[in-house]
Scaffold this active site. Structure first.
Site, PDB file in Angstrom:
ATOM      1  N   ASP A  53       0.844  -1.189   0.000  1.00 45.66           N
ATOM      2  CA  ASP A  53       0.000   0.000   0.000  1.00 45.66           C
ATOM      3  C   ASP A  53       0.883   1.243   0.000  1.00 45.66           C
ATOM      4  O   ASP A  53       1.712   1.437   0.889  1.00 45.66           O
ATOM      5  CB  ASP A  53      -0.890  -0.009   1.248  1.00 45.66           C
ATOM      6  N   HIS A  60      -7.901   9.315  -2.005  1.00 37.09           N
ATOM      7  CA  HIS A  60      -7.268   9.311  -0.691  1.00 37.09           C
ATOM      8  C   HIS A  60      -8.135   9.941   0.395  1.00 37.09           C
ATOM      9  O   HIS A  60      -8.226   9.428   1.513  1.00 37.09           O
ATOM     10  CB  HIS A  60      -5.927  10.046  -0.778  1.00 37.09           C
ATOM     11  N   TYR A  98       2.646   9.834   0.111  1.00 39.49           N
ATOM     12  CA  TYR A  98       3.639   9.228   1.014  1.00 39.49           C
ATOM     13  C   TYR A  98       5.070   9.437   0.531  1.00 39.49           C
ATOM     14  O   TYR A  98       6.009   9.298   1.311  1.00 39.49           O
ATOM     15  CB  TYR A  98       3.413   7.717   1.145  1.00 39.49           C
ATOM     16  N   LYS A 115      -2.918   5.833  -4.326  1.00 37.29           N
ATOM     17  CA  LYS A 115      -4.036   6.733  -4.053  1.00 37.29           C
ATOM     18  C   LYS A 115      -3.908   8.075  -4.781  1.00 37.29           C
ATOM     19  O   LYS A 115      -2.806   8.588  -4.950  1.00 37.29           O
ATOM     20  CB  LYS A 115      -4.130   6.988  -2.533  1.00 37.29           C
TER      21      LYS A 115
END
Length: 319
Positions: A53, A121, A58, A88
């Site tokens: 994931d 997201h 990120y 996402k």
């Protein structure tokens, strides 16, 4: 190497999609350096993780892409198809015309031809590109979910994403989405753990055929928005001692027994393997009953990004 069960996701037509019930999360604050992240992902593949994931926000997509390429070179996996990759759409790009460029950027970062699960997201839009949290209140804008979802559906139709879903959506948000969606969301990724159980929202998702994936399944104890209600629970500790397991393993097993898949994150080799070692025992009805009455966190579900702001915040009872 651990063998991780898979769940079959609801999808459109004959496109049956399965997803490993435990995935490795790749978010870290502060962000891990690329070599550390890459080494941890390779170790996770060796341990048996096949679901990873990530997210544009990120900053770990490139690290994951490099690790996948290295895993192929080392023959830890035979093909990219052995992996399930979730990424996402970041809120700064939650506009219809920005969805396709965003997924193409993610594909480039990941060095793959398709995403297994592409997720919205957050259920709001940010007025400009934001890289730090929490965000300023006046940057948070309503999400035009209809136009954005149409673009998400186009990602699936073009084969750029095998599945599409959402994250942090409440029941009312999902109701709106389902009222016009040609392709319903396969997944709703939520913060969920024994101290943040979200039973009403999970029941709603189950009734609508939307699979729930839990992030922060251990309570996010070392974050600004989490606490130690899970890993510090006397009830969970008592069950763990009786089972010969850790409190983390009991908590992850509880999440799994709710019919929910899990995204757990550790770069520690031993804990990484322990997080997969939850399939050789079951919780008893008495143990499940005890855990169902754990003190629940009272607060907001969007706190991790918005801090104390009250825009679009929802308390548990409203979910």
């Amino acid at each position: 190497m651990a063998k991780v069960p898979s769940v079959t996701l609801s999808s459109c037509g004959d496109d049956i999609q399965t997803m490993p019930v435990i995935g490795m999360g790749t978010s870290s604050y502060p962000r891990a350096d690329p070599e550390t992240a890459k080494a941890a992902i390779l170790e996770a593949i060796r341990a048996g993780y096949r679901h990873f994931d990530t997210a544009a926000a990120y900053g770990s997509e490139k690290d994951l892409g490099e690790a996948i390429a290295e895993a192929l070179r080392l023959q830890l996996i035979k093909s990219r198809d052995e992996l399930f990759i979730t990424t996402k759409l970041w809120a700064s790009f939650a506009e219809k015309d920005l969805v396709l460029p965003s997924i193409k950027a993610s594909l480039s970062n990941l060095q793959v031809e398709y995403i297994d699960m592409y997720i919205i997201h957050w259920p709001f839009k940010l007025g400009k590109e934001v890289r730090t949290m929490p965000v300023e209140r006046d940057l948070v804008q309503p999400l035009d979910i209809k136009s954005v979802w149409e673009a998400m559906e186009e990602c699936k139709k073009l084969g750029l994403a095998r599945g599409i879903g959402v994250s942090n959506f409440t029941s009312s948000m999902l109701e709106e989405l389902l009222s016009f969606a040609e392709i319903p969301p396969a997944v709703n990724q939520l913060e969920m753990n024994p101290a943040w159980q979200l039973k009403k929202l999970r029941d709603f998702c189950k009734a609508k055929g939307i699979h729930v994936t839990a992030y922060s399944p251990l309570g996010a104890a070392r974050t600004k928005w989490g606490d130690d209600r899970v890993l510090g629970s006397d009830i969970i500790e008592e069950i763990a001692q009786a089972k010969g397991k850790s409190t983390a393993q009991i908590s992850l097993r509880w999440v799994y027994e709710q019919g929910v898949s899990i995204v757990t994150k550790s770069y520690n080799k031993e804990r990484m393997r322990q997080n997969l070692d939850i399939f050789d025992f079951c919780l008893t009805e008495e143990e499940l009953e005890k855990m169902s009455h754990l003190p629940q966190r009272k607060g907001v579900t969007f706190a991790s990004i918005l801090g104390p702001h009250d825009i679009v915040l929802k308390v548990d009872e409203e979910l």
